[in-house]
Design an enzyme around this catalytic site. Structure first.
Site, PDB file in Angstrom:
ATOM      1  N   HIS A   1      29.026 -72.640  60.560  1.00  0.00           N
ATOM      2  CA  HIS A   1      28.631 -73.700  59.607  1.00  0.00           C
ATOM      3  C   HIS A   1      29.810 -74.230  58.820  1.00  0.00           C
ATOM      4  O   HIS A   1      29.642 -74.903  57.805  1.00  0.00           O
ATOM      5  CB  HIS A   1      27.545 -73.170  58.658  1.00  0.00           C
ATOM      6  CG  HIS A   1      26.234 -72.970  59.347  1.00  0.00           C
ATOM      7  ND1 HIS A   1      25.250 -72.142  58.859  1.00  0.00           N
ATOM      8  CD2 HIS A   1      25.760 -73.452  60.527  1.00  0.00           C
ATOM      9  CE1 HIS A   1      24.213 -72.165  59.681  1.00  0.00           C
ATOM     10  NE2 HIS A   1      24.508 -72.935  60.719  1.00  0.00           N
TER      11      HIS A   1
ATOM     12  N   CYS B   1      41.949 -93.700  55.181  1.00  0.00           N
ATOM     13  CA  CYS B   1      41.058 -94.875  55.297  1.00  0.00           C
ATOM     14  C   CYS B   1      40.335 -95.196  54.000  1.00  0.00           C
ATOM     15  O   CYS B   1      39.576 -96.167  53.932  1.00  0.00           O
ATOM     16  CB  CYS B   1      40.034 -94.642  56.423  1.00  0.00           C
ATOM     17  SG  CYS B   1      38.713 -93.500  55.965  1.00  0.00           S
TER      18      CYS B   1
ATOM     19  N   PRO C   1      17.380 -55.947  53.650  1.00  0.00           N
ATOM     20  CA  PRO C   1      16.323 -55.247  52.901  1.00  0.00           C
ATOM     21  C   PRO C   1      14.926 -55.819  53.189  1.00  0.00           C
ATOM     22  O   PRO C   1      13.927 -55.172  52.949  1.00  0.00           O
ATOM     23  CB  PRO C   1      16.717 -55.477  51.431  1.00  0.00           C
ATOM     24  CG  PRO C   1      18.123 -55.935  51.445  1.00  0.00           C
ATOM     25  CD  PRO C   1      18.352 -56.581  52.769  1.00  0.00           C
TER      26      PRO C   1
HETATM   27  P1  OAD Z   1      19.342 -66.940  53.349  1.00  0.00           P
HETATM   28  O1  OAD Z   1      19.490 -67.101  51.879  1.00  0.00           O
HETATM   29  O2  OAD Z   1      18.342 -67.783  54.102  1.00  0.00           O
HETATM   30  O3  OAD Z   1      18.971 -65.425  53.681  1.00  0.00           O
HETATM   31  C1  OAD Z   1      19.703 -64.369  53.101  1.00  0.00           C
HETATM   32  C2  OAD Z   1      19.186 -63.097  53.723  1.00  0.00           C
HETATM   33  O4  OAD Z   1      19.992 -62.018  53.237  1.00  0.00           O
HETATM   34  C3  OAD Z   1      17.744 -62.774  53.358  1.00  0.00           C
HETATM   35  O5  OAD Z   1      17.045 -62.393  54.532  1.00  0.00           O
HETATM   36  C4  OAD Z   1      17.866 -61.586  52.381  1.00  0.00           C
HETATM   37  O6  OAD Z   1      16.782 -60.684  52.521  1.00  0.00           O
HETATM   38  C5  OAD Z   1      19.150 -60.956  52.873  1.00  0.00           C
HETATM   39  N1  OAD Z   1      19.868 -60.171  51.862  1.00  0.00           N
HETATM   40  C6  OAD Z   1      19.916 -60.366  50.527  1.00  0.00           C
HETATM   41  N2  OAD Z   1      20.731 -59.453  49.953  1.00  0.00           N
HETATM   42  C7  OAD Z   1      21.227 -58.674  50.981  1.00  0.00           C
HETATM   43  C8  OAD Z   1      22.126 -57.571  51.053  1.00  0.00           C
HETATM   44  N3  OAD Z   1      22.694 -57.071  49.947  1.00  0.00           N
HETATM   45  N4  OAD Z   1      22.389 -57.029  52.276  1.00  0.00           N
HETATM   46  C9  OAD Z   1      21.799 -57.529  53.400  1.00  0.00           C
HETATM   47  N5  OAD Z   1      20.945 -58.583  53.391  1.00  0.00           N
HETATM   48  C10 OAD Z   1      20.668 -59.136  52.194  1.00  0.00           C
HETATM   49  O7  OAD Z   1      20.797 -67.140  53.966  1.00  0.00           O
HETATM   50  P2  OAD Z   1      21.164 -67.347  55.495  1.00  0.00           P
HETATM   51  O8  OAD Z   1      20.219 -66.648  56.389  1.00  0.00           O
HETATM   52  O9  OAD Z   1      22.596 -67.035  55.649  1.00  0.00           O
HETATM   53  O10 OAD Z   1      23.038 -73.308  56.536  1.00  0.00           O
HETATM   54  O11 OAD Z   1      20.966 -68.933  55.680  1.00  0.00           O
HETATM   55  C11 OAD Z   1      21.322 -69.455  56.925  1.00  0.00           C
HETATM   56  C12 OAD Z   1      21.763 -70.860  56.723  1.00  0.00           C
HETATM   57  O12 OAD Z   1      20.742 -71.610  56.047  1.00  0.00           O
HETATM   58  C13 OAD Z   1      23.005 -71.012  55.851  1.00  0.00           C
HETATM   59  O13 OAD Z   1      24.181 -70.855  56.578  1.00  0.00           O
HETATM   60  C14 OAD Z   1      22.840 -72.445  55.395  1.00  0.00           C
HETATM   61  C15 OAD Z   1      21.381 -72.379  55.022  1.00  0.00           C
HETATM   62  O14 OAD Z   1      20.837 -73.608  55.016  1.00  0.00           O
HETATM   63  C16 OAD Z   1      23.699 -74.476  56.331  1.00  0.00           C
HETATM   64  O15 OAD Z   1      24.138 -74.764  55.244  1.00  0.00           O
HETATM   65  C17 OAD Z   1      23.814 -75.347  57.540  1.00  0.00           C
HETATM   66 ZN    ZN Z   2      39.427 -91.383  56.438  1.00  0.00          ZN
END
Ligand code: OAD
Ligand code: ZN
Length: 238
Positions: free
Chosen positions: A106, A138, A204
């Site tokens: 990303h 630009c 978790p």
């Molecule tokens: P999320 O905020 O959707 O999910 C975070 C996950 O981490 C959840 O499942 C929590 O339960 C878990 N979590 C929280 N604390 C934790 C810890 N200490 N150890 C392990 N797990 C823990 O974030 P992402 O899944 O990364 O995309 O989101 C995916 C994408 O959606 C991001 O990259 C972004 C977002 O939109 C774009 O910006 C394109």
């Molecule tokens: Zn430019």
């Protein structure tokens, strides 16, 4: 051992970086999903840059945690290793993971690029004095070098992942700290596991991917990962 790892915002949570969908994910009561879009940027580039600047500052002040470091250890000992991170922070890199063993699918929050032409600033381009930086080539608005909702992924990064998966199924797949809501994330995890490897989810909470995991560790990553890697070492399984 061939290892494939997918990480999400949860792996950086213990470094103090808010997750997207967790209870502290909102910023000024705004939903990140509504800020990380081209529409938001076109509507209010100043607000979007304020959000990214604040995130950059928070990430700069943060340190990689034990989970980031455990992955570096695993990458050093595994016969083959690739991390696909959805995170735009630089904590995996600052923990010491070599760039060739990681794909930031990303993008990179510290990259600044033109919203129209192909001009890209070198890393950490300081434009803090300008509220909305303009492209020197630009004149169009500059934006953070991240993927926004609805935007295409970088095909060169997809190729890196596809080439790695094409070289054969993995013995160990780790899915760490992600809600796994994007189809390509669960697709890559499933194909890497290839019906025979271990697919371990470290989170978790339950996620969209939990039912496909062979093991689920319901602990924070900074606790679970060092233990898991230590365990693999002890059993000579790295
Ligand atoms: P999320 O905020 O959707 O999910 C975070 C996950 O981490 C959840 O499942 C929590 O339960 C878990 N979590 C929280 N604390 C934790 C810890 N200490 N150890 C392990 N797990 C823990 O974030 P992402 O899944 O990364 O995309 O989101 C995916 C994408 O959606 C991001 O990259 C972004 C977002 O939109 C774009 O910006 C394109
Ligand atoms: Zn430019």
């Amino acid at each position: 051992m061939r290892v494939f790892v997918i990480s999400g915002a949860g792996i950086s949570a213990e470094s103090g970086i808010p997750t997207f969908r967790g209870q502290n994910g909102y910023w000024r009561n705004l939903d990140p999903a509504k800020l990380a879009t081209t529409e938001a940027f076109q509507r209010d580039p100043k607000l979007v840059w304020a959000w990214y600047r604040e995130r950059r500052q928070r990430i700069r002040a943060a340190q990689p945690n034990a989970a980031h470091k455990a992955l570096v250890d695993l990458a050093e000992h595994a016969r083959a290793f690739l991390l696909v991170t959805q995170n735009v922070d630089d904590l995996h890199a600052r923990a010491g993971l070599p760039p060739e063993k990681m794909v930031q699918i990303h993008g990179d929050i510290f990259e600044t690029r033109c919203s129209r032409c192909n001009w890209r600033a070198e890393h950490d381009y300081e434009h803090e004095h300008e509220t909305i930086p303009a492209c020197p080539k630009c004149g169009a608005l500059m934006r953070p070098g991240v993927v926004w909702f609805g935007e295409m992924l970088d095909s060169r990064k997809i190729d890196i992942v596809e080439n790695y998966l094409g070289a054969g199924a993995c013995d160990l797949v780790l899915v760490i700290g992600t809600t796994a809501l994007f189809g390509y994330i669960s697709d890559w995890a499933g194909r890497a596991q290839g019906g025979r490897g271990r697919l371990i989810e470290i989170n978790p909470e339950e996620t969209a991917l939990s039912r496909f995991a062979t093991e689920r560790i319901r602990e924070p990553a900074a606790v679970a990962l060092p233990n898991l890697v230590q365990n693999l070492h002890c059993r000579g399984r790295c």
